[in-house]
Design an enzyme around this catalytic site. Structure first.
Site, PDB file in Angstrom:
ATOM      1  CE1 TYR A   1     -42.885  -3.498 -24.323  1.00 46.61           C
ATOM      2  CE2 TYR A   1     -43.316  -4.847 -22.388  1.00 46.61           C
ATOM      3  CZ  TYR A   1     -43.198  -4.732 -23.762  1.00 46.61           C
ATOM      4  OH  TYR A   1     -43.417  -5.824 -24.566  1.00 46.61           O
TER       5      TYR A   1
ATOM      6  CG  ASP B   1     -42.712  -5.493 -36.442  1.00 44.44           C
ATOM      7  OD1 ASP B   1     -42.589  -6.648 -35.974  1.00 44.44           O
ATOM      8  OD2 ASP B   1     -42.863  -4.493 -35.723  1.00 44.44           O
TER       9      ASP B   1
ATOM     10  CG  HIS C   1     -40.864  -5.886 -32.846  1.00 42.49           C
ATOM     11  ND1 HIS C   1     -42.039  -5.270 -33.224  1.00 42.49           N
ATOM     12  CD2 HIS C   1     -40.879  -5.918 -31.478  1.00 42.49           C
ATOM     13  CE1 HIS C   1     -42.735  -4.942 -32.146  1.00 42.49           C
ATOM     14  NE2 HIS C   1     -42.054  -5.320 -31.082  1.00 42.49           N
TER      15      HIS C   1
END
Length: 288
Positions: A65, A229, A261
């Site tokens: 991430y 999203d 999302h």
């Protein structure tokens, strides 16, 4: 409120008595460190079978991430265990700069003008996995969502030869126009402002959409996004697919019509998305 705690306790006891979702007794978790481009040591966790051979043959998914001071901490992932690890494959979690694993400084050192450090860290982990012969480029795939989707996009555009699979979940992709799409303007503090020439320059240097160029071979990425999203606009994923198509490069694209999302509005849609991801990973990294 007592009824709530009684119900929670009962549920916990039920879970304890339930059969495990996968057999973890044949797995081992190890921590290694990779050396990034500037010499910083980047830790990562490797989950693998105890009988894994260190000859580069193990299909491996590398997850990261590296943004918004979000730490990747230990967690339970039953589906990853059942669908991937139980089959003798490996899974890696990289603790990249830009995240929050080691406090605010770990985040701030890879932010704005220095965001490239996050991408360098991820690439360094991929290279370290190959150097240790845990896996090989033929068997290595990258996976990440949102900011992690941007991470995977930078990895396959900067070092496409390291990977044979890439799963981009609801990704950021066009960093020159991200402020004009969805909630993008709220992330200027993380990435920079493309309307400022100096900052646009560093964004253009790594923006995956601009880095997809003729003459390179990319690892046939699987791009997933969601029509609804409201955080990362689906235009990012759509533009990635359109650019790959224009270049004559293979890719897979899946857009769920709802779910926000998370790209799934319910368990059925979530199951479909996960099944698609692991089917893709098996076909790219496991099947001959």
């Amino acid at each position: 409120m007592l009824w709530y705690f009684d119900a929670a306790t009962e549920r916990l006891e039920t879970l304890k008595a339930s059969p495990p979702r996968f057999d973890a007794s044949r797995l081992v978790v190890e921590q290694f460190e990779a050396i990034s481009r500037d010499g910083t040591r980047i830790p990562y966790f490797l989950l693998r079978s105890k009988s894994a051979r260190f000859d580069g043959s193990t299909p491996t998914l590398l997850y990261g991430y590296g943004g918004f001071q979000t730490p990747l901490i230990p967690s339970y992932a039953g589906l990853t265990g059942r669908l991937w690890l139980e089959q003798g494959n490996a899974y890696v979690v990289a603790n990249l700069r830009g995240g929050g694993e080691f406090g605010p400084q770990w985040h701030q050192t890879a932010q704005g003008a220095t965001k490239q450090r996050t991408w360098d860290d991820f690439i360094a982990v991929a290279e370290d996995l190959i150097r240790r012969k845990i896996t090989s480029p033929r068997r290595l795939g990258a996976v990440g969502g949102s900011q992690g989707g941007l991470l995977v996009g930078t990895a396959i555009t900067q070092r496409p030869e390291l990977f044979n699979a890439a799963i981009l979940q609801v990704p950021l992709f066009d960093m020159v126009r991200f402020t004009k799409l969805g909630a993008g303007a709220s992330w200027i503090g993380e990435y920079g402002d493309p309307t400022i020439p100096e900052q646009r320059k560093w964004l253009e240097a790594y923006s995956p959409y601009q880095r997809l160029v003729p003459g390179k071979t990319y690892p046939a990425p699987f791009i997933l996004t969601s029509t609804k999203d409201d955080r990362v606009h689906p235009a990012h994923g759509r533009k990635a697919a359109a650019r790959l198509a224009a270049l004559g490069q293979p890719y897979l694209y899946y857009e769920n019509t709802d779910g926000g999302h998370s790209a799934a509005a319910n368990l059925i849609e979530q199951a479909r998305r996960i099944a698609l991801e692991y089917t893709y990973a098996f076909r790219r990294l496991v099947d001959e």
